[in-house]
Design a protein around this motif. Structure first.
Motif, mmCIF file in Angstrom:
data_model
loop_
_atom_site.group_PDB
_atom_site.id
_atom_site.type_symbol
_atom_site.label_atom_id
_atom_site.label_comp_id
_atom_site.label_asym_id
_atom_site.label_seq_id
_atom_site.Cartn_x
_atom_site.Cartn_y
_atom_site.Cartn_z
ATOM 1 N N ASP A 54 0.859 -1.188 0.000
ATOM 2 C CA ASP A 54 0.000 0.000 0.000
ATOM 3 C C ASP A 54 0.891 1.232 0.000
ATOM 4 O OD1 ASP A 54 0.910 0.328 2.573
ATOM 5 O OD2 ASP A 54 -1.046 0.151 3.533
ATOM 6 N N SER A 55 0.265 2.406 0.082
ATOM 7 C CA SER A 55 1.041 3.647 -0.061
ATOM 8 C C SER A 55 2.077 3.782 1.062
ATOM 9 C CB SER A 55 0.113 4.854 -0.081
ATOM 10 O OG SER A 55 -0.621 4.950 1.122
ATOM 11 N N SER A 56 1.742 3.331 2.266
ATOM 12 C CA SER A 56 2.713 3.409 3.360
ATOM 13 C C SER A 56 3.918 2.519 3.077
ATOM 14 C CB SER A 56 2.072 2.978 4.677
ATOM 15 O OG SER A 56 0.971 3.781 4.970
ATOM 16 N N GLY A 57 3.636 1.322 2.552
ATOM 17 C CA GLY A 57 4.723 0.387 2.216
ATOM 18 C C GLY A 57 5.621 0.953 1.140
ATOM 19 N N ILE A 58 5.017 1.613 0.160
ATOM 20 C CA ILE A 58 5.815 2.224 -0.909
ATOM 21 C C ILE A 58 6.667 3.355 -0.343
ATOM 22 C CG2 ILE A 58 5.618 3.660 -2.981
ATOM 23 C CD1 ILE A 58 3.446 1.746 -3.926
ATOM 24 N N GLY A 59 6.098 4.120 0.578
ATOM 25 C CA GLY A 59 6.875 5.179 1.225
ATOM 26 C C GLY A 59 8.081 4.600 1.969
ATOM 27 N N LEU A 60 7.868 3.499 2.680
ATOM 28 C CA LEU A 60 8.972 2.859 3.408
ATOM 29 C C LEU A 60 10.040 2.363 2.435
ATOM 30 C CD1 LEU A 60 6.875 0.750 5.958
ATOM 31 C CD2 LEU A 60 8.350 2.690 6.515
ATOM 32 N N LEU A 61 9.582 1.771 1.337
ATOM 33 C CA LEU A 61 10.513 1.241 0.335
ATOM 34 C C LEU A 61 11.332 2.372 -0.293
ATOM 35 C CD1 LEU A 61 11.369 -1.342 -1.236
ATOM 36 C CD2 LEU A 61 9.612 -0.745 -2.925
ATOM 37 N N MET A 62 10.652 3.469 -0.628
ATOM 38 C CA MET A 62 11.366 4.609 -1.228
ATOM 39 C C MET A 62 12.428 5.151 -0.275
ATOM 40 S SD MET A 62 8.242 6.667 -3.054
ATOM 41 C CE MET A 62 9.153 8.186 -3.197
ATOM 42 N N THR A 63 12.053 5.282 0.997
ATOM 43 C CA THR A 63 12.996 5.809 1.988
ATOM 44 C C THR A 63 14.191 4.870 2.129
ATOM 45 O OG1 THR A 63 11.165 6.824 3.168
ATOM 46 C CG2 THR A 63 13.213 6.565 4.393
ATOM 47 N N LEU A 64 13.918 3.565 2.211
ATOM 48 C CA LEU A 64 14.999 2.577 2.349
ATOM 49 C C LEU A 64 15.956 2.654 1.168
ATOM 50 C CD1 LEU A 64 16.305 0.030 3.617
ATOM 51 C CD2 LEU A 64 14.614 -1.341 2.403
ATOM 52 N N ILE A 65 15.386 2.662 -0.037
ATOM 53 C CA ILE A 65 16.243 2.673 -1.234
ATOM 54 C C ILE A 65 17.050 3.962 -1.312
ATOM 55 C CG2 ILE A 65 16.158 2.778 -3.765
ATOM 56 C CD1 ILE A 65 13.893 0.653 -3.529
ATOM 57 N N ASN A 66 16.444 5.067 -1.010
ATOM 58 C CA ASN A 66 17.178 6.342 -1.039
ATOM 59 C C ASN A 66 18.318 6.351 -0.018
ATOM 60 O OD1 ASN A 66 15.720 7.478 -3.129
ATOM 61 N ND2 ASN A 66 14.175 8.350 -1.777
ATOM 62 N N GLU A 67 18.045 5.818 1.168
ATOM 63 C CA GLU A 67 19.104 5.779 2.202
ATOM 64 C C GLU A 67 20.249 4.858 1.780
ATOM 65 O OE1 GLU A 67 17.454 4.894 6.048
ATOM 66 O OE2 GLU A 67 16.293 6.740 6.096
ATOM 67 N N LEU A 68 19.908 3.707 1.205
ATOM 68 C CA LEU A 68 20.949 2.763 0.772
ATOM 69 C C LEU A 68 21.782 3.368 -0.359
ATOM 70 C CD1 LEU A 68 18.918 -0.582 0.858
ATOM 71 C CD2 LEU A 68 20.681 0.152 2.466
ATOM 72 N N ARG A 69 21.119 4.047 -1.264
ATOM 73 C CA ARG A 69 21.859 4.671 -2.370
ATOM 74 C C ARG A 69 22.776 5.780 -1.866
ATOM 75 N NH1 ARG A 69 17.221 5.382 -6.994
ATOM 76 N NH2 ARG A 69 17.733 3.566 -8.243
ATOM 77 N N GLU A 70 22.268 6.545 -0.920
ATOM 78 C CA GLU A 70 23.100 7.623 -0.354
ATOM 79 C C GLU A 70 24.325 7.047 0.347
ATOM 80 O OE1 GLU A 70 20.561 10.057 2.078
ATOM 81 O OE2 GLU A 70 19.363 10.646 0.340
ATOM 82 N N ALA A 71 24.172 5.817 0.865
ATOM 83 C CA ALA A 71 25.302 5.157 1.534
ATOM 84 C C ALA A 71 26.215 4.447 0.533
ATOM 85 C CB ALA A 71 24.775 4.157 2.558
ATOM 86 N N GLY A 72 25.883 4.535 -0.758
ATOM 87 C CA GLY A 72 26.763 3.992 -1.792
ATOM 88 C C GLY A 72 26.378 2.619 -2.313
#
Lengths: 116, 267
Positions: A54-72
Motif C-alpha cells: 500500500d502507499s505506506s509500504g511504498i513510502g517505506l521502500l522509497m525511503t529505504l532505497i534512497n538511504e541505501l543509495r546515499e550510503a553507496g
C-alpha cells in the motif's frame, strides 16, 4: 505475518521479503532491515513473496532505497508480481526511483508514458 | 515512596488526558475542514465522505467553486495514516486552496501544488496521491489531471461501469518540476462519477480477501439510480458487510458526482 531473510551470494546480498508491505512493517524496516543493509554494496530485493503493497509500504521502500543509495549501495528489485507492479506503476515508482532498479520491468511490463 | 508512585501515575493520567483532548480537537478541526461548504451546482450533485482508520486520517477531498458555475474537485491520499498523515493532509489542503485560486485548470493546479510542497514532502519522506478535476455542469465537460491516484469509476445508464481514460502522473512529492497533463471527457445526464481512495478497494475481510475494484463496480452499478448521499451509505454498508466488522486498516474516502436531469439538485 511479515518476515525477511538476507542471503549472501558472493558479493550480492539478496533480501527475500515475505508478506504484505504496509504500515505494520515500519519498525522492522527502519530498525532492522535498514541498519542490516547499510554496509552492503550490491543489494537485491526479491519480491516474489510480496502479495500486496500500500502507499505506506511504498513510502517505506522509497525511503529505504534512497538511504541505501546515499550510503553507496547499488539496489535492484526483482520478481515483482503483476498486482504489486500495477501499484508501483500507478504511483510511477519506476520514473521516481529509475527504471533500471526494476530488472524485470522490460520483460513483463509495457513502458509507462511520461507525464512531461 | 507511595506518594511518588501516586504522583507519577497522576502525571501519566494527566498526560494521557491532555493527549486525548488534543487528538479529539484535531479530529474536530479535520472533520470541519473536510465537511466544508458544498458548491451550488446546476443540474448536478456533488458530495464527499471520509472515514479515518484512526481518530484522524490522511485522506482528503475538497471542492473549489470556479467562475461560470464550474467547480474544481480534488481527492487525495497522504502516505500513512493517523496524526502524521493528518498533518500532511492540512499541508496538501493549503496547497490546493492556494493553487486553485490562481491556476487555469487541474493540470496546472497539480503542477503548482507539487512545486509548493515537494521539498517538505521529500524532507519528511512522504508523498501524496491526488486526482483533480474541473466539472462544468453547463457543458458536461470534465477536465482532469492525475498525480498517482486511482482513476474514478464512471457509471453510465445503470448498465455500464468503466474507469476514466487512464492518465498517469507522478505522485506529489515524487519528483520535482513535474508538469501534469490533462484529459477531458463529456459526462451525460444520469452519469455517476465515483472518486475514491485505496481504503475502499483494499478493505480486507477475515479471510484476507480484499474488496477489490470489481465489487466496487458491481455495487455502483446496482445502486447508481440512488442519490449521492444514499450511494455513500450503500458503499459503506457493503464494505462493512464484506469486512464483517474487522477493524478498518486504512482511511476510506469517496466523492460522488451525479449528473442530473434538468433541475437544480443542490444538496
Amino acid at each position: 505475518m511479515f518476515t525477511y531473510e538476507i542471503i549472501q551470494e558472493e558479493s550480492k546480498s539478496i533480501v527475500k521479503i515475505n508478506g504484505d508491505l504496509d504500515i505494520d512493517v515500519t519498525e522492522i524496516m527502519q530498525d532492522e532491515i535498514t541498519p542490516a543493509l547499510m554496509e552492503r554494496q550490491d543489494i537485491e530485493f526479491d519480491f516474489s513473496n510480496v502479495p500486496f503493497v500500500d502507499s505506506s509500504g511504498i513510502g517505506l521502500l522509497m525511503t529505504l532505497i534512497n538511504e541505501l543509495r546515499e550510503a553507496g549501495s547499488q539496489v535492484t528489485i526483482t520478481k515483482v508480481s503483476q498486482e504489486v507492479m500495477y501499484v508501483f506503476s500507478l504511483l510511477q515508482l519506476p520514473e521516481i526511483l529509475g527504471r533500471e532498479i526494476f530488472v524485470d520491468l522490460k520483460r513483463d511490463f509495457e513502458p509507462v508514458s511520461d507525464t512531461n | 515512596m507511595f506518594c511518588k508512585v501516586i504522583n507519577h501515575d497522576q502525571q501519566n493520567l494527566d498526560s494521557y488526558l491532555t493527549l486525548k483532548r488534543e487528538i479529539q480537537l484535531a479530529r474536530k478541526i479535520q472533520r470541519k475542514l473536510l465537511n466544508g461548504e458544498k458548491p451550488i451546482l446546476i443540474n448536478s450533485q456533488v458530495s464527499g465522505f471520509s472515514i479515518p482508520a484512526s481518530m484522524i486520517g490522511g485522506d482528503y477531498f475538497d471542492f473549489y467553486p470556479l467562475s461560470d458555475g464550474k467547480v474544481r474537485i480534488i481527492i487525495g491520499d497522504v502516505m500513512g495514516k493517523g496524526i502524521p498523515a493528518a498533518m500532511l493532509m492540512i499541508l496538501t489542503r493549503g496547497a490546493f486552496r492556494s493553487a486553485a485560486e490562481v491556476t487555469e485548470g487541474p493540470g496546472e493546479t497539480l503542477t503548482s501544488m507539487n512545486k509548493a510542497i515537494f521539498k517538505d514532502l521529500r524532507t519528511l519522506s512522504s508523498f501524496v496521491t491526488v486526482f483533480c478535476a474541473d466539472w462544468d455542469p453547463n457543458t458536461g465537460s470534465l477536465v482532469y489531471a492525475n498525480a498517482g491516484h486511482y482513476m474514478p469509476v464512471l457509471v453510465r445508464g445503470n448498465t455500464e461501469t468503466f474507469e476514466l481514460p487512464d492518465l498517469k502522473g507522478v505522485m506529489l512529492g515524487g519528483l520535482p518540476d513535474q508538469v501534469y497533463q490533462e484529459k477531458e471527457i463529456r459526462l451525460l445526464e444520469g452519469d455517476t462519477l465515483f472518486f475514491y481512495t485505496d481504503g475502499i478497494v483494499e478493505a480486507q475481510n477475515c479471510h484476507g480477501e480484499m474488496f477489490q475494484i470489481e465489487r466496487l463496480h458491481e455495487t455502483l452499478m446496482q445502486n447508481a439510480h440512488k442519490t449521492a448521499s444514499e450511494l455513500e451509505t450503500i458503499v459503506i454498508d457493503t464494505l462493512t458487510n464484506f469486512t464483517e466488522g474487522l477493524p478498518q486498516k486504512d482511511d476510506i474516502t469517496m466523492v460522488i458526482l451525479k449528473v442530473g436531469t434538468g433541475k437544480d439538485q443542490q444538496r
